[in-house]
Design a protein around this motif. Structure first.
Motif, PDB file in Angstrom:
ATOM      1  N   GLY A   1       0.779  -1.235   0.000  1.00 48.21           N
ATOM      2  CA  GLY A   1       0.000   0.000   0.000  1.00 48.21           C
ATOM      3  C   GLY A   1       0.811   1.287   0.000  1.00 48.21           C
ATOM      4  N   GLY A   2       2.043   1.245   0.529  1.00 49.86           N
ATOM      5  CA  GLY A   2       2.817   2.480   0.585  1.00 49.86           C
ATOM      6  C   GLY A   2       3.731   2.677  -0.621  1.00 49.86           C
ATOM      7  N   ALA A   3       3.928   1.617  -1.392  1.00 45.61           N
ATOM      8  CA  ALA A   3       4.974   1.651  -2.425  1.00 45.61           C
ATOM      9  C   ALA A   3       4.765   2.763  -3.458  1.00 45.61           C
ATOM     10  N   PHE A   4       3.550   2.861  -3.990  1.00 46.99           N
ATOM     11  CA  PHE A   4       3.331   3.825  -5.079  1.00 46.99           C
ATOM     12  C   PHE A   4       3.211   5.257  -4.539  1.00 46.99           C
ATOM     13  N   ALA A   5       3.072   5.369  -3.219  1.00 43.46           N
ATOM     14  CA  ALA A   5       3.010   6.698  -2.609  1.00 43.46           C
ATOM     15  C   ALA A   5       4.405   7.274  -2.386  1.00 43.46           C
ATOM     16  N   GLN A   6       5.428   6.466  -2.630  1.00 45.66           N
ATOM     17  CA  GLN A   6       6.820   6.930  -2.530  1.00 45.66           C
ATOM     18  C   GLN A   6       7.245   7.395  -3.917  1.00 45.66           C
ATOM     19  N   ALA A   7       7.663   8.648  -3.995  1.00 41.95           N
ATOM     20  CA  ALA A   7       7.958   9.236  -5.309  1.00 41.95           C
ATOM     21  C   ALA A   7       9.024   8.447  -6.073  1.00 41.95           C
ATOM     22  N   ASN A   8      10.025   7.921  -5.350  1.00 41.89           N
ATOM     23  CA  ASN A   8      11.095   7.203  -6.066  1.00 41.89           C
ATOM     24  C   ASN A   8      10.566   5.929  -6.747  1.00 41.89           C
ATOM     25  N   ASN A   9       9.578   5.280  -6.104  1.00 40.62           N
ATOM     26  CA  ASN A   9       9.009   4.069  -6.702  1.00 40.62           C
ATOM     27  C   ASN A   9       8.105   4.418  -7.889  1.00 40.62           C
ATOM     28  N   ALA A  10       7.319   5.478  -7.726  1.00 45.30           N
ATOM     29  CA  ALA A  10       6.428   5.898  -8.821  1.00 45.30           C
ATOM     30  C   ALA A  10       7.267   6.264 -10.044  1.00 45.30           C
ATOM     31  N   ARG A  11       8.386   6.931  -9.796  1.00 46.01           N
ATOM     32  CA  ARG A  11       9.280   7.310 -10.910  1.00 46.01           C
ATOM     33  C   ARG A  11       9.839   6.070 -11.598  1.00 46.01           C
ATOM     34  N   LEU A  12      10.249   5.097 -10.781  1.00 47.90           N
ATOM     35  CA  LEU A  12      10.795   3.844 -11.340  1.00 47.90           C
ATOM     36  C   LEU A  12       9.786   3.173 -12.264  1.00 47.90           C
ATOM     37  N   LEU A  13       8.549   3.066 -11.770  1.00 44.31           N
ATOM     38  CA  LEU A  13       7.498   2.376 -12.527  1.00 44.31           C
ATOM     39  C   LEU A  13       7.167   3.135 -13.801  1.00 44.31           C
ATOM     40  N   GLU A  14       7.076   4.440 -13.682  1.00 43.77           N
ATOM     41  CA  GLU A  14       6.754   5.267 -14.850  1.00 43.77           C
ATOM     42  C   GLU A  14       7.901   5.196 -15.856  1.00 43.77           C
ATOM     43  N   GLY A  15       9.125   5.306 -15.342  1.00 43.23           N
ATOM     44  CA  GLY A  15      10.313   5.258 -16.214  1.00 43.23           C
ATOM     45  C   GLY A  15      10.418   3.939 -16.963  1.00 43.23           C
ATOM     46  N   ALA A  16       9.930   2.865 -16.328  1.00 41.14           N
ATOM     47  CA  ALA A  16       9.994   1.550 -16.974  1.00 41.14           C
ATOM     48  C   ALA A  16       8.828   1.357 -17.936  1.00 41.14           C
ATOM     49  N   GLY A  17       7.920   2.334 -17.953  1.00 37.41           N
ATOM     50  CA  GLY A  17       6.795   2.277 -18.890  1.00 37.41           C
ATOM     51  C   GLY A  17       5.784   1.188 -18.552  1.00 37.41           C
ATOM     52  N   LEU A  18       5.644   0.880 -17.268  1.00 36.29           N
ATOM     53  CA  LEU A  18       4.733  -0.203 -16.882  1.00 36.29           C
ATOM     54  C   LEU A  18       3.306   0.332 -16.660  1.00 36.29           C
ATOM     55  N   SER A  19       2.342  -0.553 -16.856  1.00 36.96           N
ATOM     56  CA  SER A  19       0.935  -0.169 -16.673  1.00 36.96           C
ATOM     57  C   SER A  19       0.568  -0.260 -15.206  1.00 36.96           C
ATOM     58  N   THR A  20       0.276   0.871 -14.613  1.00 36.38           N
ATOM     59  CA  THR A  20      -0.107   0.887 -13.203  1.00 36.38           C
ATOM     60  C   THR A  20      -1.623   1.046 -13.097  1.00 36.38           C
ATOM     61  N   ILE A  21      -2.219   0.270 -12.192  1.00 31.90           N
ATOM     62  CA  ILE A  21      -3.677   0.292 -12.031  1.00 31.90           C
ATOM     63  C   ILE A  21      -3.991   0.554 -10.570  1.00 31.90           C
ATOM     64  N   PHE A  22      -4.745   1.597 -10.310  1.00 36.06           N
ATOM     65  CA  PHE A  22      -5.142   1.941  -8.939  1.00 36.06           C
ATOM     66  C   PHE A  22      -6.460   1.242  -8.610  1.00 36.06           C
ATOM     67  N   LEU A  23      -6.396   0.305  -7.656  1.00 38.04           N
ATOM     68  CA  LEU A  23      -7.608  -0.342  -7.155  1.00 38.04           C
ATOM     69  C   LEU A  23      -8.071   0.444  -5.934  1.00 38.04           C
ATOM     70  N   ASP A  24      -9.280   0.980  -6.019  1.00 40.73           N
ATOM     71  CA  ASP A  24      -9.774   1.851  -4.946  1.00 40.73           C
ATOM     72  C   ASP A  24     -11.092   1.325  -4.378  1.00 40.73           C
ATOM     73  N   ALA A  25     -11.466   1.847  -3.237  1.00 38.80           N
ATOM     74  CA  ALA A  25     -12.765   1.556  -2.615  1.00 38.80           C
ATOM     75  C   ALA A  25     -12.956   2.615  -1.533  1.00 38.80           C
ATOM     76  N   PRO A  26     -14.182   2.807  -1.069  1.00 41.96           N
ATOM     77  CA  PRO A  26     -14.373   3.745   0.043  1.00 41.96           C
ATOM     78  C   PRO A  26     -13.532   3.301   1.236  1.00 41.96           C
ATOM     79  N   VAL A  27     -12.997   4.277   1.968  1.00 42.47           N
ATOM     80  CA  VAL A  27     -12.047   3.951   3.032  1.00 42.47           C
ATOM     81  C   VAL A  27     -12.670   3.053   4.105  1.00 42.47           C
ATOM     82  N   GLU A  28     -13.947   3.218   4.371  1.00 45.04           N
ATOM     83  CA  GLU A  28     -14.598   2.365   5.384  1.00 45.04           C
ATOM     84  C   GLU A  28     -14.589   0.907   4.920  1.00 45.04           C
ATOM     85  N   GLU A  29     -14.795   0.708   3.630  1.00 41.80           N
ATOM     86  CA  GLU A  29     -14.794  -0.666   3.105  1.00 41.80           C
ATOM     87  C   GLU A  29     -13.374  -1.251   3.154  1.00 41.80           C
ATOM     88  N   LEU A  30     -12.389  -0.440   2.813  1.00 46.34           N
ATOM     89  CA  LEU A  30     -10.990  -0.902   2.877  1.00 46.34           C
ATOM     90  C   LEU A  30     -10.657  -1.329   4.308  1.00 46.34           C
TER      91      LEU A  30
END
Ligand code: S3P
Length: 198
Positions: free
Chosen positions: A110-139
């Motif tokens: 859960g914290g990985a993509f919230a770290q800028a260095n990881n988001a940059r790595l994933l974007e730089g590698a051109g990978l498809s990122t998918i955000f799975l979301d739900a209301p916080v109470e359900e999570l």
């Protein structure tokens, strides 16, 4: 954390799609990376998605635990969150470096993509990122039902605070899927659709 974390709300329904639903073409994707908060279903959806696509599934937290021979809970308790984040970044970099011609499904903590260095790595590698979301109470409800030690879960107020802080980061993913009230197979099918693989 052993194996995929099944979410009780997201039971794998019998009579789900068979192998015949596997897309014929992989459209040149190297990896699909599932991101989002704790309880989003990244591991269970990743497992279902890997099965549908015929691609191996990898959970980044499992890679970290295997490398450290310690659980996530032990790493947080013995070494602290900053150390965990360093391990997480190194694990992600090594996973990306290993990607070859055959694609993979990856779930990151859960914290990985919230770290800028990881988001940059994933974007730089051109990978498809998918955000799975739900209301916080359900999570939060999903996390409480699971037998998984999550050092950062806290109570609902702390959980909500962290979710709201991170959500703008998750929204930078390439695709967004609302998982509220949906089972694993339906979310996996929606991921495939969002990738244009069906
Ligand atoms: C974390 C989420 C966990 C795990 C670690 C930290 C976070 O993964 O990586 O406990 O910072 O939100 P899940 O999202 O799979 O629970």
């Amino acid at each position: 954390m052993d194996g995929p974390r099944d979410l009780p709300y997201m039971s794998n329904r019998p009579g789900g799609p068979s192998d015949s639903s596997k897309p014929a073409s992989v459209s040149g994707l190297r990896a699909v990376v599932l991101v989002g908060f704790m309880g989003a279903g990244k591991s269970s959806v990743g497992t279902a998605l890997g099965r549908r696509l015929g691609w191996p599934f990898e959970d980044l937290d499992e890679r970290i635990q295997a490398g450290e021979r310690r659980s996530i809970e032990e790493i947080f308790r013995q070494s602290g969150e900053a150390a965990f984040r360093r391990l997480e970044h190194v694990a992600l970099a090594s996973l990306i470096a290993e990607l070859g011609a055959s694609p993979r499904v990856v779930a990151v903590g859960g914290g990985a993509f919230a770290q800028a260095n990881n988001a940059r790595l994933l974007e730089g590698a051109g990978l498809s990122t998918i955000f799975l979301d739900a209301p916080v109470e359900e999570l939060f409800r999903r996390c409480r039902r699971q037998q998984v030690d999550r050092p950062l879960r806290g109570d609902l107020a702390e959980f909500r605070r962290l979710y709201e802080m991170r959500r703008p980061c998750y929204l930078k993913a390439r695709s967004y899927i609302d998982t509220a009230g949906k089972d694993v197979e339906r979310v996996a099918a929606e991921v495939i659709e969002s990738l244009g693989l069906r």
